[in-house]
Design a protein around this motif. Structure first.
Motif, short mmCIF file in Angstrom:
data_model
loop_
_atom_site.label_atom_id
_atom_site.label_comp_id
_atom_site.label_asym_id
_atom_site.label_seq_id
_atom_site.Cartn_x
_atom_site.Cartn_y
_atom_site.Cartn_z
N ALA A 151 6.00 3.55 -11.94
CA ALA A 151 5.80 4.87 -12.54
C ALA A 151 5.92 4.79 -14.06
N HIS A 152 6.90 4.04 -14.56
CA HIS A 152 7.10 3.94 -16.01
C HIS A 152 5.82 3.48 -16.70
N ASP A 153 5.20 2.42 -16.18
CA ASP A 153 4.02 1.89 -16.86
C ASP A 153 2.77 2.71 -16.55
N PHE A 154 2.75 3.37 -15.41
CA PHE A 154 1.66 4.30 -15.13
C PHE A 154 1.71 5.46 -16.13
N ALA A 170 8.00 -5.15 -7.56
CA ALA A 170 8.45 -4.21 -8.60
C ALA A 170 8.92 -2.92 -7.95
N HIS A 171 10.00 -2.34 -8.50
CA HIS A 171 10.53 -1.08 -8.00
C HIS A 171 9.57 0.05 -8.33
N LEU A 172 9.59 1.09 -7.50
CA LEU A 172 8.72 2.24 -7.71
C LEU A 172 8.88 2.82 -9.12
N ARG A 222 0.83 -1.21 0.00
CA ARG A 222 0.00 0.00 0.00
C ARG A 222 0.87 1.27 0.00
N ARG A 223 1.93 1.27 0.81
CA ARG A 223 2.80 2.45 0.89
C ARG A 223 3.40 2.78 -0.48
N ARG A 224 3.84 1.76 -1.19
CA ARG A 224 4.48 2.00 -2.49
C ARG A 224 3.46 2.38 -3.56
N ALA A 225 2.33 1.66 -3.59
CA ALA A 225 1.34 1.87 -4.65
C ALA A 225 0.54 3.14 -4.45
N VAL A 226 0.43 3.59 -3.21
CA VAL A 226 -0.39 4.77 -2.92
C VAL A 226 0.49 5.96 -2.57
N ARG A 265 3.85 10.63 -4.41
CA ARG A 265 4.96 11.58 -4.26
C ARG A 265 5.82 11.64 -5.52
N TYR A 266 6.00 10.51 -6.14
CA TYR A 266 6.80 10.46 -7.37
C TYR A 266 6.14 11.30 -8.47
N VAL A 267 4.84 11.10 -8.65
CA VAL A 267 4.11 11.83 -9.70
C VAL A 267 4.10 13.32 -9.41
#
Length: 222
Positions: free
Chosen positions: A204-207, A198-200, A66-70, A75-77
């Motif tokens: 992000a790449h596929d998002f 999967a790494h963050l 959850r922390r990584r996906a949410v 924060r990355y975006v």
């Protein structure tokens, strides 16, 4: 996350987009990155669904995923878009899939992925949450297979964009497909898949593929 690391990651993503086969017309010319998406700003409504298989045990706990996906993806975006976009995620899990891992597993090679298995994963995940979810509220769906994965192991591929992408093929026939739960709920937005380990940056790449969408059969830059 250090800003310099994020900036470096963005450069890598830009190179990947520009270097992808068949993207010369889209990425070339005097306009820098070329055609850019008009659907990648503001609050991005994402339904994130962590799924698990009856014969495979997740190696990450749900809070970690959850922390990584949410949180981390948001924060990355925000960082990459200079605050112009952010993720509004609705996280669901664990959702139990009905069939063993072998019926969902895909090839680690883009052009050998069985799109019927991609569709099965998505539609079975949708069926698992359809009683509690209005799919019309979301622009994108993230499916997170709960099994430790390396190329050819576990689920088979760490990350990919399914829509537009694997559901129709990643070259020559790129389009948005419609997926449907067993109860008849349909969804035609962006869909990306990222395994639990999967790494963050992969998330992000596929998002970003899902965010950018397509124009005349070619991907746009988000």
């Amino acid at each position: 996350m250090k800003r310099i690391a994020v900036a470096a990651a963005w450069v890598v993503l830009a190179l990947l987009f520009s270097a992808a086969p068949g993207t010369k017309a889209f990425a070339g010319g005097d306009d820098g990155l070329g055609m850019q998406s008009d659907q990648a700003t503001g609050g991005l409504r994402v339904l994130a669904v962590a799924v698990r298989f009856p014969d495979a045990r997740p190696s990450f706990d749900l809070d970690n995923i959850r922390r990584r996906a949410v949180g981390d993806l948001d924060r990355y975006v925000r960082e990459q878009s200079y605050g112009k976009a952010w993720v509004k995620a609705d996280f669901r899990g664990w959702v139990d899939l009905p069939d063993p891992l072998s019926l969902y597993k895909v090839s680690p090679y883009n052009f050998q992925v069985d799109r019927r298995r991609v569709r099965k994963l998505i539609e079975d995940a949708m069926t698992g949450v359809e009683a509690d979810v209005d799919f019309g509220r979301y622009q994108h769906i993230l499916i997170i297979p709960g099994v430790r994965t390396m190329p050819g192991q576990g689920y088979g591929m760490l990350c990919y964009c399914a829509n537009p992408g694997m559901l129709t093929g990643v070259r020559g026939n790129l389009a948005y497909a419609t997926v449907q739960s067993r109860g008849g709920a349909a969804f035609r937005g962006g869909i990306f898949v990222g395994c639990e380990n999967a790494h963050l940056g992969m998330f992000a790449h596929d998002f970003f593929h899902a965010l950018g969408g397509i124009d005349a059969g070619k991907r746009r830059v988000p």
